[in-house]
Design an enzyme around this catalytic site. Structure first.
Site, mmCIF file in Angstrom:
data_model
loop_
_atom_site.group_PDB
_atom_site.id
_atom_site.type_symbol
_atom_site.label_atom_id
_atom_site.label_comp_id
_atom_site.label_asym_id
_atom_site.label_seq_id
_atom_site.Cartn_x
_atom_site.Cartn_y
_atom_site.Cartn_z
ATOM 1 N N GLY A 71 0.344 -1.086 -0.154
ATOM 2 C CA GLY A 71 0.157 -0.117 -0.009
ATOM 3 C C GLY A 71 0.637 0.936 -0.164
ATOM 4 N NE ARG A 72 4.034 2.386 5.098
ATOM 5 C CZ ARG A 72 3.105 3.131 6.376
ATOM 6 N NH1 ARG A 72 2.828 4.501 6.548
ATOM 7 N NH2 ARG A 72 2.407 2.088 6.917
ATOM 8 N NE ARG A 127 0.732 7.076 8.338
ATOM 9 C CZ ARG A 127 2.363 7.022 8.228
ATOM 10 N NH1 ARG A 127 2.715 8.200 8.173
ATOM 11 N NH2 ARG A 127 2.685 6.847 9.292
ATOM 12 C CB CYS A 184 -10.305 22.457 18.637
ATOM 13 S SG CYS A 184 -10.574 24.373 17.937
ATOM 14 C CE1 TYR A 233 -3.149 2.514 4.772
ATOM 15 C CE2 TYR A 233 0.004 2.602 4.760
ATOM 16 C CZ TYR A 233 -1.752 2.318 4.619
ATOM 17 O OH TYR A 233 -1.830 0.527 4.481
HETATM 18 N N1 LLP Z 1 -2.017 -6.208 3.352
HETATM 19 C C1 LLP Z 1 -2.595 -5.662 4.171
HETATM 20 C C2 LLP Z 1 -3.922 -7.546 4.802
HETATM 21 C C3 LLP Z 1 -2.453 -4.882 5.198
HETATM 22 O O1 LLP Z 1 -3.395 -5.156 6.157
HETATM 23 C C4 LLP Z 1 -2.338 -4.366 4.633
HETATM 24 C C5 LLP Z 1 -2.213 -2.628 6.019
HETATM 25 C C6 LLP Z 1 -1.851 -4.239 3.489
HETATM 26 C C7 LLP Z 1 -1.932 -5.376 2.753
HETATM 27 C C8 LLP Z 1 -1.059 -3.136 3.130
HETATM 28 O O2 LLP Z 1 0.191 -1.888 3.894
HETATM 29 P P1 LLP Z 1 1.176 -0.965 3.346
HETATM 30 O O3 LLP Z 1 1.974 -2.017 2.305
HETATM 31 O O4 LLP Z 1 0.420 -0.156 3.155
HETATM 32 O O5 LLP Z 1 2.162 -1.230 5.152
HETATM 33 N N2 LLP Z 1 -3.015 4.000 9.285
HETATM 34 C C9 LLP Z 1 -1.385 2.379 9.156
HETATM 35 C C10 LLP Z 1 -1.150 1.622 7.996
HETATM 36 C C11 LLP Z 1 -1.925 0.633 8.450
HETATM 37 C C12 LLP Z 1 -1.953 -0.193 7.830
HETATM 38 C C13 LLP Z 1 -3.037 -1.225 7.745
HETATM 39 N N3 LLP Z 1 -3.083 -2.242 7.150
HETATM 40 C C14 LLP Z 1 -0.316 4.358 9.002
HETATM 41 O O6 LLP Z 1 -0.501 5.722 8.712
HETATM 42 O O7 LLP Z 1 1.093 3.936 8.898
#
Ligand code: LLP
Length: 435
Positions: free
Chosen positions: A295-296, A333, A364, A393
């Site tokens: 994702g990120r 974040r 606030c 995110y």
């Molecule tokens: N696959 C699953 C099953 C997941 O739950 C997630 C992320 C991903 C893939 C993708 O992960 P990434 O490659 O983006 O790290 N809100 C947090 C991050 C939460 C991630 C949730 N799951 C932040 O702002 O850093």
């Protein structure tokens, strides 16, 4: 490493202004207002291509699916569709965004630890490729709904391998005490597998785990792959289970601050594909299809948050605050995870740093600090604060706190800026209210 290198790949400085996707960011702010999020199409496409290359060049039978919880809207979903990625969705809402651009259903993986019956029915109706079962109640619900519909659904089981990825506690998911997945150690993963194998309307295609997010080390992937393939070999010996698909999730860290380097994607790809090949050979398993869920690492660097400075406040001998027109409502974040970012002043991009300031939002809450103690050029009201690495995110977790308006979003490419989401207006704020 310079601040500019944290920005999208097309970022450059000309005439003291920051440019992204060939567009003068100062002009974008004048045209579209602030706060505004700018996505760089070149970076997005390059990241998709990089993931595809790094994994398929080492392991041809690999598919990259974009974890759209990091952020998606229809224009971006269309771009991922064109790039040939699959999509990891985690709610009926994300599924419906994929659906409104006719995303190929067979490339959709439906995740989540509490999918409702209505969401599962929507997924079955759309014909999603895989549903990833997360717990026993969900397996039973899946069995009931597929039988009622008279269909058979390909599923994966999400396992919790019990490995600590050494990231922020809130982003840790693959440990034993987690709300996600079937633990292996307790025998529940085996029980779930037996249940799935014996349910005619469920076709168990493979196994999944996701250790967490912003994972810097590669060892946790190595360890978890070994545990899950060992489990898979045991299940083959006991029940004839064939692992056709295997997913070690996503979680790849990116660099958002100059002093927190991340590792190149190639290193993750090398470790994951080597471990998979090695353990398959050792355990006489046919190599499964590999599913990677970033994702990120796909969207983080492509997105820039742009704010305008309003008021300022100096507390003598303590701190100088610079107030911007966004903050924790569009990017929670820093408040939630202590995430750190850098800044370029988009209209003073080459000025020398002169003072240490703290960038605070307009909401606030005292936690509404986006960046504490950053060295910047002399700031005046009206200056433009550009924060890189805000693609993932931030908007995805944005709120309307203080009845604020969610920002406009722009997709920039080759000197052209395309508005892909309008800024909300005051009527949007009450559009669902009844009085
Ligand atoms: N696959 C699953 C099953 C997941 O739950 C997630 C992320 C991903 C893939 C993708 O992960 P990434 O490659 O983006 O790290 N809100 C947090 C991050 C939460 C991630 C949730 N799951 C932040 O702002 O850093």
């Amino acid at each position: 490493m310079t601040k500019l290198s944290l920005f999208p790949q097309t970022a450059l400085i000309e005439g003291n202004h920051l440019f992204i996707g060939g567009c003068d960011v100062v002009e974008l702010a004048a045209l579209y207002g602030t706060p505004v999020y700018i996505f760089d199409e070149v970076t997005l496409r390059a990241k998709c291509a990089e993931f595809h290359y790094e994994f398929t060049s080492r392991y041809p039978n690999a598919l990259i699916i974009y974890a759209c919880k990091a952020f998606v809207n229809p224009a971006l979903a269309l771009l991922f569709k064109e790039a040939g990625l699959g999509m990891d969705v985690t709610s009926g809402g994300e599924l419906s965004i994929a659906r409104c651009v006719a995303f190929p259903p067979d490339l959709i993986y439906f995740h989540g630890n509490n999918k409702t019956a209505a969401e599962i029915e929507l997924a079955l109706e759309f014909g999603v490729g895989r549903i990833v079962a997360d717990n026993f109640s969900e397996l039973r619900l899946l069995s009931k709904l597929t039988q009622a519909k008279g269909t058979s659904q390909d599923i994966l089981l999400r396992l919790s391998p019990g490995i600590d990825p050494h990231t922020h506690q809130y982003m840790t998911t693959g440990i034993i005490d987690s709300k996600f997945g079937f633990p292996i150690y307790s025998g529940q993963a085996e029980e779930a597998l037996v249940y799935a194998l014996s349910t005619p309307s469920l076709n168990l295609v493979g196994l999944h785990f996701h250790l967490g997010s912003s994972i810097l080390a590669t060892e946790p992937y190595q360890q978890a792959i070994e545990i899950v393939l060992h489990f898979s070999a045991e299940m083959k010996a006991k029940y004839g289970f064939e692992l056709k698909e295997f997913s070690p999730g996503g979680g790849f860290a990116i660099q958002c601050a100059l002093d927190s380097p991340a590792r190149p994607l190639a290193e993750y790809a090398e470790v994951i594909t080597k471990a998979l090949q090695h353990h398959c050979e050792n355990r006489h398993l046919s190599p499964p299809r590999l599913i990677i869920e970033p994702g990120r690492a796909i969207i983080g660097q492509a997105g820039v948050a742009l704010y305008r400075v309003g008021a300022m406040k100096e507390v003598p001998q303590v701190r100088k605050y610079i107030f911007i027109d966004g903050g924790m409502a569009d990017n929670i974040r820093p408040a939630l995870y202590g995430s750190r970012y850098e800044v370029l002043v988009a209209n003073k991009a080459q000025d020398h740093d002169e003072e240490v300031v703290t960038i605070a939002g307009k909401f606030c809450e005292s936690a509404d600090i986006l960046i504490k103690d950053i060295n910047l050029p002399k700031i005046a009201s009206g200056d433009l604060i550009a924060i890189p690495c805000c693609g993932a995110y931030s908007l995805a977790m944005a709120s309307n706190y203080n009845a604020s308006l969610k920002p406009a979003i722009i997709l920039a490419k080759g000197g052209e800026a395309r508005l892909i989401r309008k800024r909300e207006d005051y009527s949007d704020l009450v559009s669902h209210d009844i009085w």
